[in-house]
Design a protein around this motif. Structure first.
Motif, mmCIF file in Angstrom:
data_model
loop_
_atom_site.group_PDB
_atom_site.id
_atom_site.type_symbol
_atom_site.label_atom_id
_atom_site.label_comp_id
_atom_site.label_asym_id
_atom_site.label_seq_id
_atom_site.Cartn_x
_atom_site.Cartn_y
_atom_site.Cartn_z
ATOM 1 N N ALA A 5 22.394 -27.002 11.658
ATOM 2 C CA ALA A 5 22.328 -26.263 10.394
ATOM 3 C C ALA A 5 21.203 -26.818 9.537
ATOM 4 O O ALA A 5 21.093 -28.019 9.340
ATOM 5 C CB ALA A 5 23.658 -26.369 9.666
ATOM 6 N N SER A 6 20.382 -25.926 9.049
ATOM 7 C CA SER A 6 19.278 -26.311 8.191
ATOM 8 C C SER A 6 19.740 -26.314 6.741
ATOM 9 O O SER A 6 20.661 -25.598 6.369
ATOM 10 C CB SER A 6 18.141 -25.302 8.359
ATOM 11 O OG SER A 6 17.135 -25.533 7.395
ATOM 12 N N ASP A 7 19.083 -27.121 5.939
ATOM 13 C CA ASP A 7 19.391 -27.118 4.510
ATOM 14 C C ASP A 7 18.791 -25.877 3.851
ATOM 15 O O ASP A 7 19.208 -25.483 2.781
ATOM 16 C CB ASP A 7 18.867 -28.394 3.859
ATOM 17 C CG ASP A 7 19.384 -28.547 2.430
ATOM 18 O OD1 ASP A 7 20.566 -28.229 2.182
ATOM 19 O OD2 ASP A 7 18.608 -28.966 1.567
ATOM 20 N N TRP A 8 17.816 -25.258 4.483
ATOM 21 C CA TRP A 8 17.201 -24.052 3.943
ATOM 22 C C TRP A 8 17.950 -22.832 4.490
ATOM 23 O O TRP A 8 18.087 -22.686 5.697
ATOM 24 C CB TRP A 8 15.727 -23.970 4.333
ATOM 25 C CG TRP A 8 14.912 -25.042 3.695
ATOM 26 C CD1 TRP A 8 14.458 -26.177 4.292
ATOM 27 C CD2 TRP A 8 14.465 -25.088 2.344
ATOM 28 N NE1 TRP A 8 13.753 -26.927 3.387
ATOM 29 C CE2 TRP A 8 13.733 -26.288 2.183
ATOM 30 C CE3 TRP A 8 14.602 -24.232 1.251
ATOM 31 C CZ2 TRP A 8 13.151 -26.649 0.969
ATOM 32 C CZ3 TRP A 8 14.016 -24.600 0.046
ATOM 33 C CH2 TRP A 8 13.297 -25.781 -0.085
ATOM 34 N N ILE A 9 18.422 -21.984 3.594
ATOM 35 C CA ILE A 9 19.168 -20.789 4.002
ATOM 36 C C ILE A 9 18.550 -19.553 3.363
ATOM 37 O O ILE A 9 17.881 -19.637 2.334
ATOM 38 C CB ILE A 9 20.664 -20.893 3.611
ATOM 39 C CG1 ILE A 9 20.831 -21.105 2.110
ATOM 40 C CG2 ILE A 9 21.342 -22.008 4.398
ATOM 41 C CD1 ILE A 9 22.271 -21.053 1.624
ATOM 42 N N SER A 10 18.782 -18.410 3.989
ATOM 43 C CA SER A 10 18.251 -17.159 3.463
ATOM 44 C C SER A 10 19.024 -16.743 2.212
ATOM 45 O O SER A 10 20.110 -17.263 1.927
ATOM 46 C CB SER A 10 18.361 -16.061 4.523
ATOM 47 O OG SER A 10 19.730 -15.742 4.736
ATOM 48 N N LEU A 11 18.472 -15.795 1.479
ATOM 49 C CA LEU A 11 19.155 -15.281 0.290
ATOM 50 C C LEU A 11 20.474 -14.626 0.672
ATOM 51 O O LEU A 11 21.463 -14.720 -0.065
ATOM 52 C CB LEU A 11 18.258 -14.287 -0.449
ATOM 53 C CG LEU A 11 16.925 -14.838 -0.965
ATOM 54 C CD1 LEU A 11 16.159 -13.754 -1.711
ATOM 55 C CD2 LEU A 11 17.121 -16.064 -1.821
ATOM 56 N N LYS A 12 20.516 -14.004 1.846
ATOM 57 C CA LYS A 12 21.753 -13.387 2.325
ATOM 58 C C LYS A 12 22.825 -14.447 2.548
ATOM 59 O O LYS A 12 23.979 -14.273 2.144
ATOM 60 C CB LYS A 12 21.493 -12.621 3.618
ATOM 61 C CG LYS A 12 22.727 -11.964 4.185
ATOM 62 C CD LYS A 12 22.442 -11.253 5.488
ATOM 63 C CE LYS A 12 23.738 -10.669 6.041
ATOM 64 N NZ LYS A 12 23.589 -10.178 7.389
ATOM 65 N N GLU A 13 22.448 -15.547 3.198
ATOM 66 C CA GLU A 13 23.408 -16.632 3.439
ATOM 67 C C GLU A 13 23.884 -17.241 2.117
ATOM 68 O O GLU A 13 25.064 -17.575 1.972
ATOM 69 C CB GLU A 13 22.786 -17.717 4.319
ATOM 70 C CG GLU A 13 22.570 -17.286 5.751
ATOM 71 C CD GLU A 13 21.768 -18.301 6.538
ATOM 72 O OE1 GLU A 13 22.336 -18.892 7.478
ATOM 73 O OE2 GLU A 13 20.584 -18.515 6.197
ATOM 74 N N ALA A 14 22.974 -17.380 1.158
ATOM 75 C CA ALA A 14 23.350 -17.914 -0.155
ATOM 76 C C ALA A 14 24.355 -16.983 -0.838
ATOM 77 O O ALA A 14 25.352 -17.443 -1.397
ATOM 78 C CB ALA A 14 22.111 -18.097 -1.023
ATOM 79 N N ALA A 15 24.110 -15.681 -0.776
ATOM 80 C CA ALA A 15 25.034 -14.709 -1.372
ATOM 81 C C ALA A 15 26.398 -14.777 -0.686
ATOM 82 O O ALA A 15 27.441 -14.637 -1.339
ATOM 83 C CB ALA A 15 24.449 -13.307 -1.277
ATOM 84 N N GLU A 16 26.407 -15.024 0.628
ATOM 85 C CA GLU A 16 27.671 -15.144 1.370
ATOM 86 C C GLU A 16 28.456 -16.385 0.935
ATOM 87 O O GLU A 16 29.683 -16.350 0.859
ATOM 88 C CB GLU A 16 27.405 -15.167 2.872
ATOM 89 C CG GLU A 16 26.958 -13.830 3.412
ATOM 90 C CD GLU A 16 26.451 -13.884 4.850
ATOM 91 O OE1 GLU A 16 26.339 -14.994 5.421
ATOM 92 O OE2 GLU A 16 26.149 -12.808 5.391
ATOM 93 N N ILE A 17 27.750 -17.478 0.633
ATOM 94 C CA ILE A 17 28.416 -18.689 0.146
ATOM 95 C C ILE A 17 29.077 -18.413 -1.198
ATOM 96 O O ILE A 17 30.225 -18.783 -1.433
ATOM 97 C CB ILE A 17 27.426 -19.869 0.058
ATOM 98 C CG1 ILE A 17 27.028 -20.326 1.465
ATOM 99 C CG2 ILE A 17 28.017 -21.031 -0.740
ATOM 100 C CD1 ILE A 17 25.914 -21.347 1.498
ATOM 101 N N PHE A 18 28.347 -17.726 -2.092
ATOM 102 C CA PHE A 18 28.929 -17.364 -3.387
ATOM 103 C C PHE A 18 30.128 -16.437 -3.203
ATOM 104 O O PHE A 18 31.164 -16.621 -3.834
ATOM 105 C CB PHE A 18 27.884 -16.695 -4.280
ATOM 106 C CG PHE A 18 26.946 -17.656 -4.952
ATOM 107 C CD1 PHE A 18 27.397 -18.528 -5.934
ATOM 108 C CD2 PHE A 18 25.604 -17.691 -4.619
ATOM 109 C CE1 PHE A 18 26.536 -19.407 -6.567
ATOM 110 C CE2 PHE A 18 24.733 -18.568 -5.246
ATOM 111 C CZ PHE A 18 25.196 -19.425 -6.225
#
Length: 81
Positions: A5-18
């Motif tokens: 797992a990278s520390d850099w994630i896409s905006l889609k992945e960030a939205a999924e975390i939220f």
């Protein structure tokens, strides 16, 4: 070999975390935060990536210190007198 797992994630992945934390934030909002410098980001090509740790830290409550003398008068004000 398993993918690391990278520390850099896409905006889609960030939205999924939220979304997983019941905080509905759109990809466009996260992208705006990245453009405004509120989130560290990189853009190799057309895709924007943000740091996973920063996204998760936004979900943690901030610790706030409150002085006892600021709270006490309001707590016991109606008891006096």
């Amino acid at each position: 070999m398993p993918r690391v797992a990278s520390d850099w994630i896409s905006l889609k992945e960030a939205a999924e975390i939220f979304a997983a934390a019941n905080v509905p934030i759109s990809r466009s909002t996260i992208g705006r935060w990245a453009r405004e410098g509120k989130l560290q980001s990189i853009r190799p090509g057309r895709q924007v990536y943000v740091r996973r740790a920063e996204v998760r830290s936004m979900l943690r409550p901030k610790r706030r210190r409150v002085l006892a003398e600021d709270v006490q008068p309001r707590l016991f004000g109606d008891i006096e007198g």
